[in-house]
Design a protein around this motif. Structure first.
Motif, PDB file in Angstrom:
ATOM      1  N   GLU A 285       0.833  -1.205   0.000  1.00 21.41           N
ATOM      2  CA  GLU A 285       0.000   0.000   0.000  1.00 21.41           C
ATOM      3  C   GLU A 285       0.869   1.257   0.000  1.00 21.41           C
ATOM      4  O   GLU A 285       0.542   2.257  -0.652  1.00 21.41           O
ATOM      5  CB  GLU A 285      -0.928  -0.016   1.218  1.00 21.41           C
TER       6      GLU A 285
ATOM      7  N   LYS B 204      -1.402  -2.698  -9.126  1.00 27.34           N
ATOM      8  CA  LYS B 204      -2.118  -2.234 -10.311  1.00 27.34           C
ATOM      9  C   LYS B 204      -3.261  -3.199 -10.614  1.00 27.34           C
ATOM     10  O   LYS B 204      -3.192  -4.385 -10.279  1.00 27.34           O
ATOM     11  CB  LYS B 204      -1.168  -2.162 -11.508  1.00 27.34           C
ATOM     12  N   GLU B 205      -4.268  -2.712 -11.235  1.00 29.57           N
ATOM     13  CA  GLU B 205      -5.407  -3.559 -11.584  1.00 29.57           C
ATOM     14  C   GLU B 205      -4.960  -4.681 -12.519  1.00 29.57           C
ATOM     15  O   GLU B 205      -4.233  -4.453 -13.485  1.00 29.57           O
ATOM     16  CB  GLU B 205      -6.482  -2.723 -12.274  1.00 29.57           C
ATOM     17  N   GLY B 206      -5.355  -5.893 -12.186  1.00 26.60           N
ATOM     18  CA  GLY B 206      -5.020  -7.033 -13.023  1.00 26.60           C
ATOM     19  C   GLY B 206      -3.697  -7.698 -12.696  1.00 26.60           C
ATOM     20  O   GLY B 206      -3.308  -8.660 -13.373  1.00 26.60           O
ATOM     21  N   THR B 207      -2.983  -7.218 -11.673  1.00 32.83           N
ATOM     22  CA  THR B 207      -1.722  -7.858 -11.281  1.00 32.83           C
ATOM     23  C   THR B 207      -1.980  -9.323 -10.941  1.00 32.83           C
ATOM     24  O   THR B 207      -2.876  -9.642 -10.168  1.00 32.83           O
ATOM     25  CB  THR B 207      -1.097  -7.142 -10.073  1.00 32.83           C
ATOM     26  N   GLU B 208      -1.180 -10.211 -11.523  1.00 29.16           N
ATOM     27  CA  GLU B 208      -1.459 -11.642 -11.418  1.00 29.16           C
ATOM     28  C   GLU B 208      -0.593 -12.377 -10.394  1.00 29.16           C
ATOM     29  O   GLU B 208      -0.992 -13.436  -9.920  1.00 29.16           O
ATOM     30  CB  GLU B 208      -1.283 -12.306 -12.791  1.00 29.16           C
TER      31      GLU B 208
ATOM     32  N   SER C 145       2.665  -8.111 -13.319  1.00 27.16           N
ATOM     33  CA  SER C 145       1.371  -7.944 -13.979  1.00 27.16           C
ATOM     34  C   SER C 145       0.897  -9.233 -14.640  1.00 27.16           C
ATOM     35  O   SER C 145      -0.304  -9.484 -14.738  1.00 27.16           O
ATOM     36  CB  SER C 145       1.446  -6.827 -15.027  1.00 27.16           C
TER      37      SER C 145
END
Length: 439
Positions: free
Chosen positions: A313, A319-323, A354
């Motif tokens: 944080e 990030k959005e979609g980080t795998e 990502s």
């Protein structure tokens, strides 16, 4: 000048540009802190506090559970709320002390100090053990034990592992740039223990500023030398580091001391300096948060026990979609299924990616190209070892020197068939080592 190195290895994209120029930032925890009692090789620490007890920052909360063990200190002040199992960054559940941070940071008295040059060897070793210092590069071996070989007079080299060869991680780099005097001070203290030894700072040549700083600081130190090494993975692995800097080879049945060497990493030597000179127990470390899956990569000085979610944080979040999120580096680290794990003595980095490229790979049959053999630092036959491992043929695996594998992942990295060689070999190696220990 020819750069020192070893045979084999790979050159992955290091990704260090994401965080290398980010100065170390201090972070304070907001939530509860969790202190695993097993943050090191050897016997778990033994709690010396009880639920409901108020403790201060710098107070010992768990004593060493044996000779090969290390105590644990509170890194904040607060109240003990539980002693119960919690998940570690590696995914194991271990008994842990849970502390409710009161935000006051009341400090316990520091360990008593006197000039390092006036301390005896026994006093230095006692202080290092009392401070709870372990190998902070990943292995977590209690440092007092490492610095107490059976034949100390045969130790010829103290090697500071300044390679930091894993991609993305820049915590040691920032330590060397910002506080190199602590690293040199730690080396000076360790050299007091071994009169006949020489101190070597082994730095990869992709860190020219660190090499210059260390050479400037050690120019009046006849027992210290800065060695520039080829930038290559896994240059910082203990066996490869020893071979590159001294030309001496060790195998899995040997300790570095058998070759007259002791290896400590940057964070460990820094902790030694602060414990001996300032009386500070081991309570914090620098952690890199990096990768293309986090908003703002950086390096953070954080207290042990702090929730790793808070670090992510602080770096702006995922990030959005980080795998994929990895504890440690992408070559030898552990994939994490939750960020709700504590920073421990061996937590060097959180790498956020990502794309989970490994899971997306579809392995195909071996094409006998030999690339895994070319890059293996241990000179093994990874493709064949993986075959016998997948057949669960432990006898043949040991016969083929599978125990010499250091699980660096070079073989998996270069395999055009996308075979999970490291995973197969590593699983069988753990079984074989467990059976060897049992027998």
């Amino acid at each position: 000048m020819k750069l020192v190195t070893f045979r084999g290895g790979v050159h992955p994209d290091d990704g260090k540009s994401l965080a290398k120029d980010k100065a170390i930032m201090d972070l304070l925890p907001k939530e509860k802190l969790v202190y695993p009692l097993s943050q090191h090789i050897g016997a778990p620490a033994v709690p010396i506090v009880e639920k409901g007890e108020h403790v201060k920052k710098g107070q010992m909360i768990a004593r060493a559970g044996g000779f090969v063990s290390a105590p644990v200190y509170a890194s904040v002040s607060g109240t003990v709320t539980a002693i119960e199992p919690h998940v570690t960054p590696a995914g194991a559940k271990v008994d842990s002390i849970v502390l409710e941070n009161d935000g006051l940071y009341e400090e316990a008295p520091l360990l008593p100090v006197k000039p390092a040059e006036e301390m005896t060897k026994e006093e230095i070793l006692e202080r290092i053990g009392e401070a709870g210092i372990v190998g902070m590069g990943g292995a977590g071996f209690p440092t007092r034990v490492k610095l107490s070989p059976k034949e100390p007079e045969k130790i010829e080299y103290i090697i500071a592992n300044c390679a930091e060869c894993e991609p993305y991680i820049t915590a040691d780099y920032r330590r060397m740039v910002e506080t190199p005097e602590l690293l040199v001070g730690g080396m000076r203290i360790v050299l007091q223990l071994f009169e006949g030894a020489k101190g070597i700072f082994a730095v990869e040549d992709n860190k020219p500023d660190c090499i210059a700083k260390l050479r400037e600081l050690t120019k009046e130190e006849p027992r210290m030398e800065v060695v520039s090494m080829m930038t290559k993975y896994p240059e910082g692995a203990e066996r490869q580091l020893i071979y590159a800097t001294t030309g001496r080879a060790i195998n899995s049945s040997m300790l570095p001391a058998d070759a007259g060497c002791i290896v400590d990493n940057v964070e460990t030597l820094t902790a030694i300096c602060r414990a001996v000179k300032e009386g500070l127990p081991s309570m914090e470390r620098v952690v890199t948060v990096s990768g293309d899956g986090v908003v703002s990569p950086g390096n953070y000085r954080v207290p042990f026990g702090m929730n790793q979610r808070e670090l992510v944080e602080a770096a702006g979040g995922l990030k959005e979609g980080t795998e994929k999120v990895i504890s440690g580096g992408p070559m030898m680290g552990f994939a994490m299924y939750t960020l709700d794990t504590p920073v421990t003595k061996t937590s060097s980095a959180i790498v956020c990616l990502s794309r989970d490229e490994v899971s997306a790979m579809a392995p195909t049959p071996c094409i006998n190209c030999g690339r895994c053999v070319e890059v293996c630092p241990s000179r093994l036959l990874p493709s064949r070892l993986a075959d016998v491992a997948e057949r669960h043929d432990e006898t043949e695996f040991v016969k083929m020197n599978g125990l010499e594998c250091m699980e660096c992942g070079c073989c998996s990295y270069v395999c055009p068939a996308k075979r999970q060689l490291k995973q197969s070999i590593g699983s069988m190696r753990k079984i074989a080592l467990a059976n060897k220990k049992k027998n």
